[in-house]
Design a protein around this motif. Structure first.
Motif, PDB file in Angstrom:
ATOM      1  N   CYS A   1      81.709  42.575  76.374  1.00 57.63           N
ATOM      2  CA  CYS A   1      80.886  41.292  75.616  1.00 57.63           C
ATOM      3  C   CYS A   1      82.031  40.855  74.274  1.00 57.63           C
ATOM      4  CB  CYS A   1      79.630  41.942  75.073  1.00 57.63           C
ATOM      5  SG  CYS A   1      78.620  41.975  76.590  1.00 57.63           S
ATOM      6  N   ARG A   2      82.416  41.890  73.851  1.00 60.32           N
ATOM      7  CA  ARG A   2      83.325  41.427  72.553  1.00 60.32           C
ATOM      8  C   ARG A   2      84.524  40.468  73.165  1.00 60.32           C
ATOM      9  NH1 ARG A   2      83.387  47.197  69.691  1.00 60.32           N
ATOM     10  NH2 ARG A   2      81.660  47.020  68.282  1.00 60.32           N
ATOM     11  N   HIS A   3      84.878  41.051  74.194  1.00 60.74           N
ATOM     12  CA  HIS A   3      86.242  40.330  74.764  1.00 60.74           C
ATOM     13  C   HIS A   3      86.016  38.899  75.287  1.00 60.74           C
ATOM     14  CE1 HIS A   3      89.895  39.552  77.038  1.00 60.74           C
ATOM     15  NE2 HIS A   3      89.056  39.209  78.131  1.00 60.74           N
ATOM     16  N   GLU A   4      84.880  38.624  75.931  1.00 66.21           N
ATOM     17  CA  GLU A   4      84.415  37.469  76.381  1.00 66.21           C
ATOM     18  C   GLU A   4      84.052  36.555  75.137  1.00 66.21           C
ATOM     19  OE1 GLU A   4      81.602  37.021  79.472  1.00 66.21           O
ATOM     20  OE2 GLU A   4      82.390  38.735  80.745  1.00 66.21           O
ATOM     21  N   VAL A   5      83.334  37.099  74.456  1.00 64.01           N
ATOM     22  CA  VAL A   5      82.883  36.378  72.948  1.00 64.01           C
ATOM     23  C   VAL A   5      84.076  35.754  72.358  1.00 64.01           C
ATOM     24  CG1 VAL A   5      81.749  36.284  70.808  1.00 64.01           C
ATOM     25  CG2 VAL A   5      80.699  36.997  72.974  1.00 64.01           C
ATOM     26  N   ALA A   6      85.010  36.624  72.196  1.00 64.81           N
ATOM     27  CA  ALA A   6      86.356  36.241  71.316  1.00 64.81           C
ATOM     28  C   ALA A   6      87.208  35.327  72.170  1.00 64.81           C
ATOM     29  CB  ALA A   6      87.046  37.474  71.223  1.00 64.81           C
ATOM     30  N   GLU A   7      87.040  35.463  73.370  1.00 64.04           N
ATOM     31  CA  GLU A   7      87.899  34.445  74.248  1.00 64.04           C
ATOM     32  C   GLU A   7      87.157  33.160  74.443  1.00 64.04           C
ATOM     33  OE1 GLU A   7      90.761  34.712  75.969  1.00 64.04           O
ATOM     34  OE2 GLU A   7      91.242  36.558  75.474  1.00 64.04           O
TER      35      GLU A   7
ATOM     36  N   LEU B   1      77.857  27.331  72.886  1.00 64.37           N
ATOM     37  CA  LEU B   1      76.840  28.377  72.418  1.00 64.37           C
ATOM     38  C   LEU B   1      77.853  29.604  72.416  1.00 64.37           C
ATOM     39  CD1 LEU B   1      73.321  27.780  73.849  1.00 64.37           C
ATOM     40  CD2 LEU B   1      74.353  26.850  71.631  1.00 64.37           C
ATOM     41  N   SER B   2      77.608  30.543  71.153  1.00 63.72           N
ATOM     42  CA  SER B   2      78.234  31.583  71.106  1.00 63.72           C
ATOM     43  C   SER B   2      77.239  32.548  70.821  1.00 63.72           C
ATOM     44  CB  SER B   2      79.603  31.791  70.120  1.00 63.72           C
ATOM     45  OG  SER B   2      80.308  33.083  70.226  1.00 63.72           O
ATOM     46  N   ILE B   3      77.321  33.582  70.699  1.00 64.59           N
ATOM     47  CA  ILE B   3      76.508  34.888  70.377  1.00 64.59           C
ATOM     48  C   ILE B   3      77.017  36.013  69.914  1.00 64.59           C
ATOM     49  CG2 ILE B   3      76.679  35.634  72.816  1.00 64.59           C
ATOM     50  CD1 ILE B   3      73.419  36.160  72.522  1.00 64.59           C
ATOM     51  N   ASP B   4      76.608  36.870  68.991  1.00 69.49           N
ATOM     52  CA  ASP B   4      77.083  38.134  68.563  1.00 69.49           C
ATOM     53  C   ASP B   4      76.970  39.119  69.782  1.00 69.49           C
ATOM     54  OD1 ASP B   4      77.346  40.316  66.490  1.00 69.49           O
ATOM     55  OD2 ASP B   4      75.502  41.124  67.680  1.00 69.49           O
ATOM     56  N   PRO B   5      78.416  39.752  69.775  1.00 74.62           N
ATOM     57  CA  PRO B   5      78.513  40.556  71.002  1.00 74.62           C
ATOM     58  C   PRO B   5      77.670  41.657  71.328  1.00 74.62           C
ATOM     59  CG  PRO B   5      80.772  40.171  69.833  1.00 74.62           C
ATOM     60  CD  PRO B   5      79.452  39.681  69.068  1.00 74.62           C
ATOM     61  N   GLN B   6      76.966  42.340  70.221  1.00 75.17           N
ATOM     62  CA  GLN B   6      76.297  43.447  70.346  1.00 75.17           C
ATOM     63  C   GLN B   6      74.906  42.936  70.982  1.00 75.17           C
ATOM     64  OE1 GLN B   6      76.078  47.223  69.588  1.00 75.17           O
ATOM     65  NE2 GLN B   6      74.507  46.849  70.815  1.00 75.17           N
TER      66      GLN B   6
END
Lengths: 273, 273
Positions: free
Chosen positions: B229-235, B203-208
């Motif tokens: 959050c941007r960093h974690e989601v991208a990783e 599951l991913s999610i929009d960082p905002q």
């Protein structure tokens, strides 16, 4: 026994079509094979679905039963005109008389869930699930006063699944708290529950059934023995009677039935009872 | 906006009537007030229900809408003959054409849940809920191989509610396992997941959106910051791509939609996909 393939077709998740279709089919001595086809939102997908239905009909030599909750007329029409199954158009059947009674046109709008994750209702539900998980099995006394309902009962009486169901389906914050031998020895409710006594609702269970359930977890333990289960259930029921806690027996009831009965008794304000 | 009271009447829990009635009413610009009346299993209760409906109609000066999933003809007849609301008999509408197509009489039998708590399906569901609770948030690596699906993703991407929903609704054993900064530093999946890689679903999610959700829990923390959050989601997304894990974005999706999409992708054997 007859067998029959039953398609459940929706522009959304298909959960409504599934719930309803299954309920209807249980009324017949038919071994139904259910095929749920969700997210049918384009004419292309509708044609694809029709091919699948018609193919099934040919292979099996029997008309498939087709329940749909499709909202978009164009998509329903593709299915109506091409599908060789028996169509039960749940939406169309009721929407026309409703339009007449309400004096309004329906939106025929698909995707009512599209923004649901931003809605108040949805966020409440997420919060309720988190609350119920955090307060499972008396894990914390923090903010018990914030609960809508707190389920009490002996270990394995059905508190956890009922709590989660009430949270997930109705957005209720439900704690649950075990009644344990220590409480019976002291002949008192767990102290943390005294200030929130009005929120308590009890679950009891037939001792034999409880023993069966516990034996799956811890075979041949004292915990699972029929004698101990009889004792715990008797003590718990007598405590609930003594302290005026409403309760029901979860034996032979589905989670849905337990949850519905609790709602009827508790009538939580936020659900507009 | 018009307002209208909508009754949802059933001899069972009324959940089917509720799901369907709500779905239909969202198609109209009407502020619907829903009143669910479950367990209408006797003629007496039917008369009581009729009185409640008619009273509401008089007070409000508008015909209430009445959805029923009643199976017992005698009870439906009481309502049909006496109720001044607009009756939508979901059961009767479809059961007759079904009888004809199947060449069978329906049971018209109420209480299909009466023995459900003993059924295999029910026990599987209980076991699935227990499994999913025990395997929430990577709590244990024990018997991960016994899972039908294991959800992975960053903290607060929706794994827990989705796992519980899949367990409760479909009886699937669903583990969930967080992807954390350590995993990103090592650029590898958590070691416990390697042997069960085929069961993973991301599951991913929009960082905002993730940042908003985390801020509710831990306001102004580094954990919740948009940058982190941007960093974690991208990783996480890059790890899922690299390791060939199927995934979806939970942003703007309801739990039901996420669960349905996962089922379509995973097609668990035990559901007969």
């Amino acid at each position: 026994m007859h067998t029959r393939t039953v398609f459940l077709i929706s522009d959304g998740t298909g959960i409504t079509a599934e719930t309803f279709g299954k309920a209807l089919m249980t009324q017949f001595d038919v071994a139904a094979r259910f095929v749920r086809i969700p997210f049918v939102t384009t004419v292309d997908k509708a044609h694809q679905t029709v091919r699948q239905i018609n193919h099934t009909g040919e292979v099996e030599g029997k008309k498939p039963i087709v329940f749909t909750t499709l909202v978009d007329m164009e998509i329903v029409d593709v299915i109506r005109e091409n599908c060789k199954g028996m169509l039960m158009d749940m939406f169309g059947t009721f929407v026309n008389p409703l339009e007449e009674e309400l004096g309004l046109k329906s939106h025929h709008r698909v995707g009512r869930f599209s923004d649901i994750s931003q809605s108040k209702e949805y966020l409440d539900r997420m919060e309720a699930i988190n609350f119920s998980l955090a307060h499972d099995d008396g894990q914390t006394n923090h903010d018990l006063a914030g609960a809508d309902v707190i389920l009490v009962g002996v270990s394995r009486s059905g508190k956890t699944p009922t709590s989660l169901y009430l949270a997930m389906q109705f957005g209720l914050k439900v704690g649950n708290y075990p009644l344990i031998p220590e409480d019976f020895d002291r002949r008192q409710l767990p102290p943390a529950l005294l200030p929130v006594r009005k929120k308590l609702f009890g679950l009891s269970i037939d001792p034999q059934r409880l023993s069966d359930i516990r034996n799956e977890r811890r075979p041949n333990s004292r915990y699972a023995s029929l004698e101990n289960c009889r004792h715990e259930v008797a003590e718990a029921e007598s405590m609930m009677r003594r302290t005026g806690i409403r309760w029901l027996s979860s034996t032979n009831k589905s989670i849905e039935e337990i949850a519905t009965t609790i709602l009827q008794e508790v009538k939580p304000e936020r659900l507009g009872y």
